[in-house]
Design a protein around this motif. Sequence first.
Motif, PDB file in Angstrom:
ATOM      1  N   CYS A 347      17.604  -4.539   8.833  1.00 13.78           N
ATOM      2  CA  CYS A 347      17.293  -5.852   9.411  1.00 13.78           C
ATOM      3  C   CYS A 347      15.980  -5.844  10.188  1.00 13.78           C
ATOM      4  CB  CYS A 347      18.432  -6.295  10.336  1.00 13.78           C
ATOM      5  SG  CYS A 347      20.009  -6.497   9.497  1.00 13.78           S
ATOM      6  N   HIS A 348      15.599  -4.669  10.737  1.00  7.73           N
ATOM      7  CA  HIS A 348      14.405  -4.576  11.565  1.00  7.73           C
ATOM      8  C   HIS A 348      13.615  -3.309  11.222  1.00  7.73           C
ATOM      9  CE1 HIS A 348      17.065  -7.207  13.938  1.00  7.73           C
ATOM     10  NE2 HIS A 348      15.953  -7.760  14.405  1.00  7.73           N
ATOM     11  N   ALA A 349      12.353  -3.311  11.612  1.00  6.50           N
ATOM     12  CA  ALA A 349      11.513  -2.117  11.475  1.00  6.50           C
ATOM     13  C   ALA A 349      10.522  -2.073  12.637  1.00  6.50           C
ATOM     14  CB  ALA A 349      10.776  -2.115  10.139  1.00  6.50           C
ATOM     15  N   GLN A 350      10.261  -0.864  13.145  1.00  8.88           N
ATOM     16  CA  GLN A 350       9.279  -0.664  14.207  1.00  8.88           C
ATOM     17  C   GLN A 350       7.946  -0.283  13.556  1.00  8.88           C
ATOM     18  OE1 GLN A 350      10.321  -1.135  17.349  1.00  8.88           O
ATOM     19  NE2 GLN A 350       8.348  -0.761  18.347  1.00  8.88           N
ATOM     20  N   VAL A 351       6.955  -1.140  13.652  1.00 10.49           N
ATOM     21  CA  VAL A 351       5.678  -0.914  12.956  1.00 10.49           C
ATOM     22  C   VAL A 351       4.517  -0.904  13.966  1.00 10.49           C
ATOM     23  CG1 VAL A 351       6.506  -1.975  10.828  1.00 10.49           C
ATOM     24  CG2 VAL A 351       5.348  -3.395  12.532  1.00 10.49           C
ATOM     25  N   VAL A 359      -4.287  -1.725  18.887  1.00 10.86           N
ATOM     26  CA  VAL A 359      -3.097  -1.164  18.237  1.00 10.86           C
ATOM     27  C   VAL A 359      -1.881  -1.441  19.127  1.00 10.86           C
ATOM     28  CG1 VAL A 359      -1.955   0.895  17.353  1.00 10.86           C
ATOM     29  CG2 VAL A 359      -4.443   0.664  17.145  1.00 10.86           C
ATOM     30  N   GLU A 360      -0.844  -2.037  18.544  1.00 10.37           N
ATOM     31  CA  GLU A 360       0.387  -2.308  19.308  1.00 10.37           C
ATOM     32  C   GLU A 360       1.616  -1.968  18.470  1.00 10.37           C
ATOM     33  OE1 GLU A 360       1.219  -5.683  21.528  1.00 10.37           O
ATOM     34  OE2 GLU A 360      -0.843  -6.016  22.242  1.00 10.37           O
ATOM     35  N   GLN A 361       2.645  -1.468  19.170  1.00 10.06           N
ATOM     36  CA  GLN A 361       3.949  -1.245  18.540  1.00 10.06           C
ATOM     37  C   GLN A 361       4.716  -2.572  18.542  1.00 10.06           C
ATOM     38  OE1 GLN A 361       5.132   1.617  17.203  1.00 10.06           O
ATOM     39  NE2 GLN A 361       3.177   2.668  17.646  1.00 10.06           N
ATOM     40  N   LEU A 362       5.320  -2.913  17.409  1.00  7.17           N
ATOM     41  CA  LEU A 362       6.008  -4.197  17.311  1.00  7.17           C
ATOM     42  C   LEU A 362       7.275  -4.054  16.468  1.00  7.17           C
ATOM     43  CD1 LEU A 362       5.690  -7.224  18.103  1.00  7.17           C
ATOM     44  CD2 LEU A 362       4.657  -7.579  15.846  1.00  7.17           C
ATOM     45  N   LEU A 377       2.665 -12.890  14.972  1.00  8.47           N
ATOM     46  CA  LEU A 377       1.482 -12.106  15.335  1.00  8.47           C
ATOM     47  C   LEU A 377       0.418 -12.909  16.070  1.00  8.47           C
ATOM     48  CD1 LEU A 377       1.074  -9.969  12.086  1.00  8.47           C
ATOM     49  CD2 LEU A 377       1.920  -9.189  14.308  1.00  8.47           C
ATOM     50  N   THR A 378       0.524 -14.218  16.080  1.00  3.27           N
ATOM     51  CA  THR A 378      -0.532 -15.028  16.716  1.00  3.27           C
ATOM     52  C   THR A 378      -0.724 -14.671  18.179  1.00  3.27           C
ATOM     53  OG1 THR A 378       1.106 -16.774  17.119  1.00  3.27           O
ATOM     54  CG2 THR A 378      -0.275 -16.975  15.131  1.00  3.27           C
ATOM     55  N   ASP A 420       5.581   2.402   9.604  1.00  3.23           N
ATOM     56  CA  ASP A 420       4.550   1.844   8.738  1.00  3.23           C
ATOM     57  C   ASP A 420       3.598   0.963   9.556  1.00  3.23           C
ATOM     58  OD1 ASP A 420       5.663   3.116   6.591  1.00  3.23           O
ATOM     59  OD2 ASP A 420       6.707   1.346   5.790  1.00  3.23           O
ATOM     60  N   GLU A 421       2.502   0.560   8.918  1.00  3.66           N
ATOM     61  CA  GLU A 421       1.474  -0.174   9.648  1.00  3.66           C
ATOM     62  C   GLU A 421       1.271  -1.574   9.033  1.00  3.66           C
ATOM     63  OE1 GLU A 421      -2.097   2.086   9.708  1.00  3.66           O
ATOM     64  OE2 GLU A 421      -1.144   3.905  10.527  1.00  3.66           O
ATOM     65  N   ILE A 422       0.935  -2.506   9.904  1.00  2.00           N
ATOM     66  CA  ILE A 422       0.512  -3.849   9.509  1.00  2.00           C
ATOM     67  C   ILE A 422      -0.934  -4.003   9.982  1.00  2.00           C
ATOM     68  CG2 ILE A 422       0.841  -6.335   9.727  1.00  2.00           C
ATOM     69  CD1 ILE A 422       3.076  -5.000   8.189  1.00  2.00           C
TER      70      ILE A 422
END
Length: 429
Positions: A347-351, A359-362, A377-378, A420-422
């Motif tokens: 249901c969720h992922a820490q990216v 750079v931020e953890q989200l 993300l805005t 993973d990264e966005i």
Amino acid sequence: MEPPVCEDGRTFMEVINEKYSPENFPCRRGLGMGVVVVPTACPQGSPMKDRLNLPSVLVLNGCGISRAGDQSEIAAFCAHVMELDLSHNKLQDWHEISKIVSNIPNLDFLNLSSNPLAGMTLELQCAEAFSRVRRLVLNNTQVSWDTVMMLTREIPELEELFLCLNEYSCVRASSVVCTSLRLLHITDNSLHDWAEVRKFGSMFPTLDTLVMANNNLTSIHDSKDILQRLFANLRSINLHNSGLNQWEDIEKLNFFPKLEEVRLQGIPLLQTYTNVERRSLMIAQLPSISLLNGSVVTESEREDAERFFIRYYLHCPEEELPHRYHYLVNKYGKLEPLAEIDLRPRCHAQVEVHCEEKVEQLNIRLDQTVAELKKQLTSVVQLSTNSMRLYYIDKNSAFGPDELKYNTRALHSYNIQDGDEILVVPKTK
């Protein structure tokens, strides 16, 4: 008890004449249909019609019938009748019922349910009138057990007997057995003690099906030898909503040599189990059963259930293990517990969100769409949704970034994992 004189109600023949009169059937059924009565055979002034549209199955329930009426008319009109439903009428005199039945020579099925027959005495000459009946329904009549026994003695080919809702708490064994009975339907009574049920085995030695739902039977007391002898031909048993609360009672069902169908729902023993546990444990305990609660037991389901049974009792103390456990361990071995694998979608992922130097953890929801992620993300990258392009970077992939260009696509379809990264890239003007 002598029946009261019943002036209220109608006769059997009055109801037939009313229900099946040609006036009620304006469309002729064609030549040869119905019952033809030869006029010369009728006495002068007979109320009988030249023709009645009378089927071989008569349903006359709830018609207020209390008496037979003219027996010669019954004989003339009903010679071909094979099934007769007289339930929910006012019949309370066995003599009147026998007048009807004795004049229907081909009668195979008779339903007398919900007629007020409590305390009514059945005389032998009246009982003899039922001799050709094969299926008899006496539900909710409160007929005495002595009356039932007289009927089973006088009906030599009785195959099915229905005695539901008659408030029986005990039964008296008969010295004359009924060797023709195949089905006994005796639900919604008060037969709590197996000592009463045992008598059915001696009275009906060829019994194939025993339906005893809603009797609150507390236990099955007999030994293997007695059950094999008394119920040698029993193929199906229904103990829904009984009071059985020990696995030993379930195991005893294996002692019925021909038993292949069991119905056992709503018993105290199974209340604490899940639906899967109930069915699996029951199947594993009953190796000869091919139908459980109306559903076929396949070979693959049986094997799965037996393996489940071993694992279910894996950590049970030796002295508490059921007898069946050791047999199944010899068959399959001592199985290890199944690994618990969670196959539910994430249901969720820490990216990591990268935007230029930032750079931020989200933590993101994977059930949302690309468009919804942009809105999230805005506030992080200080860009409007129309001013950003998103790229997904799989940390375990050798390939480059994958642009998230379809706004309506769900994020879980990209198989995004923790870590993973966005990548957010501002659009150039």
